[in-house]
Scaffold this motif. Sequence first.
Motif, PDB file in Angstrom:
ATOM      1  N   ARG A   1      56.971 100.826  25.673  1.00  0.00           N
ATOM      2  CA  ARG A   1      56.603 102.199  26.000  1.00  0.00           C
ATOM      3  C   ARG A   1      55.115 102.382  25.727  1.00  0.00           C
ATOM      4  N   GLU A   2      54.437 103.069  26.643  1.00  0.00           N
ATOM      5  CA  GLU A   2      53.002 103.269  26.504  1.00  0.00           C
ATOM      6  C   GLU A   2      52.649 104.738  26.721  1.00  0.00           C
ATOM      7  N   LEU A   3      51.606 105.170  26.040  1.00  0.00           N
ATOM      8  CA  LEU A   3      51.095 106.519  26.212  1.00  0.00           C
ATOM      9  C   LEU A   3      50.200 106.546  27.441  1.00  0.00           C
TER      10      LEU A   3
ATOM     11  N   GLY B   1      52.072 114.334  24.350  1.00  0.00           N
ATOM     12  CA  GLY B   1      51.763 113.235  25.248  1.00  0.00           C
ATOM     13  C   GLY B   1      52.928 112.871  26.137  1.00  0.00           C
ATOM     14  N   TRP B   2      52.602 112.241  27.244  1.00  0.00           N
ATOM     15  CA  TRP B   2      53.591 111.633  28.128  1.00  0.00           C
ATOM     16  C   TRP B   2      53.505 110.121  27.947  1.00  0.00           C
ATOM     17  N   TYR B   3      54.652 109.544  27.735  1.00  0.00           N
ATOM     18  CA  TYR B   3      54.785 108.110  27.596  1.00  0.00           C
ATOM     19  C   TYR B   3      55.631 107.593  28.761  1.00  0.00           C
ATOM     20  N   ARG B   4      55.502 106.318  29.045  1.00  0.00           N
ATOM     21  CA  ARG B   4      56.370 105.726  30.054  1.00  0.00           C
ATOM     22  C   ARG B   4      56.771 104.325  29.624  1.00  0.00           C
ATOM     23  N   GLN B   5      57.938 103.936  30.094  1.00  0.00           N
ATOM     24  CA  GLN B   5      58.437 102.597  29.803  1.00  0.00           C
ATOM     25  C   GLN B   5      58.970 101.979  31.081  1.00  0.00           C
TER      26      GLN B   5
ATOM     27  N   ALA C   1      58.718 103.753  36.268  1.00  0.00           N
ATOM     28  CA  ALA C   1      59.067 103.721  34.844  1.00  0.00           C
ATOM     29  C   ALA C   1      59.901 104.949  34.522  1.00  0.00           C
ATOM     30  N   VAL C   2      60.434 104.951  33.317  1.00  0.00           N
ATOM     31  CA  VAL C   2      61.035 106.170  32.776  1.00  0.00           C
ATOM     32  C   VAL C   2      59.941 106.870  31.978  1.00  0.00           C
TER      33      VAL C   2
ATOM     34  N   ASN D   1      43.302 113.380  27.698  1.00  0.00           N
ATOM     35  CA  ASN D   1      42.834 112.016  27.897  1.00  0.00           C
ATOM     36  C   ASN D   1      43.966 111.197  28.512  1.00  0.00           C
ATOM     37  N   PHE D   2      43.552 110.133  29.185  1.00  0.00           N
ATOM     38  CA  PHE D   2      44.491 109.369  30.004  1.00  0.00           C
ATOM     39  C   PHE D   2      44.261 107.881  29.836  1.00  0.00           C
ATOM     40  N   ALA D   3      45.326 107.149  30.032  1.00  0.00           N
ATOM     41  CA  ALA D   3      45.204 105.700  30.084  1.00  0.00           C
ATOM     42  C   ALA D   3      44.381 105.324  31.312  1.00  0.00           C
ATOM     43  N   ASP D   4      43.649 104.244  31.210  1.00  0.00           N
ATOM     44  CA  ASP D   4      42.801 103.825  32.326  1.00  0.00           C
ATOM     45  C   ASP D   4      43.599 103.636  33.604  1.00  0.00           C
TER      46      ASP D   4
END
Length: 120
Positions: free
Chosen positions: A45-47, A35-39, A91-92, A58-61
Motif C-alpha cells: 500500500r502506498e500513499l 490521505g488517500w492510499y492505494r494497493q 488498485a484498491v 501533496n502527491f506522489a510523483d
Amino acid sequence: QVQFVESGGGLVQPGGSLRLSCAGSGIILMIYKMGWYRQAPGKQRELVAAITTGGDTNFADSVKGRFTISRHNAKNTVYLQVNSLKPEDTAVYYCNVVGTSGSARLGDSWGQGTQVTVSS
C-alpha cells in the motif's frame, strides 16, 4: 469506533476520470491530515495524495498533475479526483489519517476500499 467508508471506484478506460469519496464515522476528519492510499495486486500500500488541515496538498510523483485531493469539512468527507487514468493506476484505494513519514496513523481502521480498474 472509527470507520472510513470509501466509494466511487469503477472500471474506466485509459484516460478516464473518477471521483472517489471517503466518509468518516466516529472521527472528525477536518482535524487531521488525511490521505488517500492505494494497493495494487502484489504490491505494498502506498500513499498517493494527502491534504493538511489547512488545505495544503501533496502527491506522489506517479500521480502528480493527474490527481486532486480535497475535503468537505461539513460533510466529514475527503475526495480524490483521479483524471487521465492509466492502467498502472489500477488498485484498491483507501483513505486514512496520515502519520509520520506518510504511514497511516489508524492502521487498525482501514475501510473496505474502493476498486479502481483502468482497462480498455
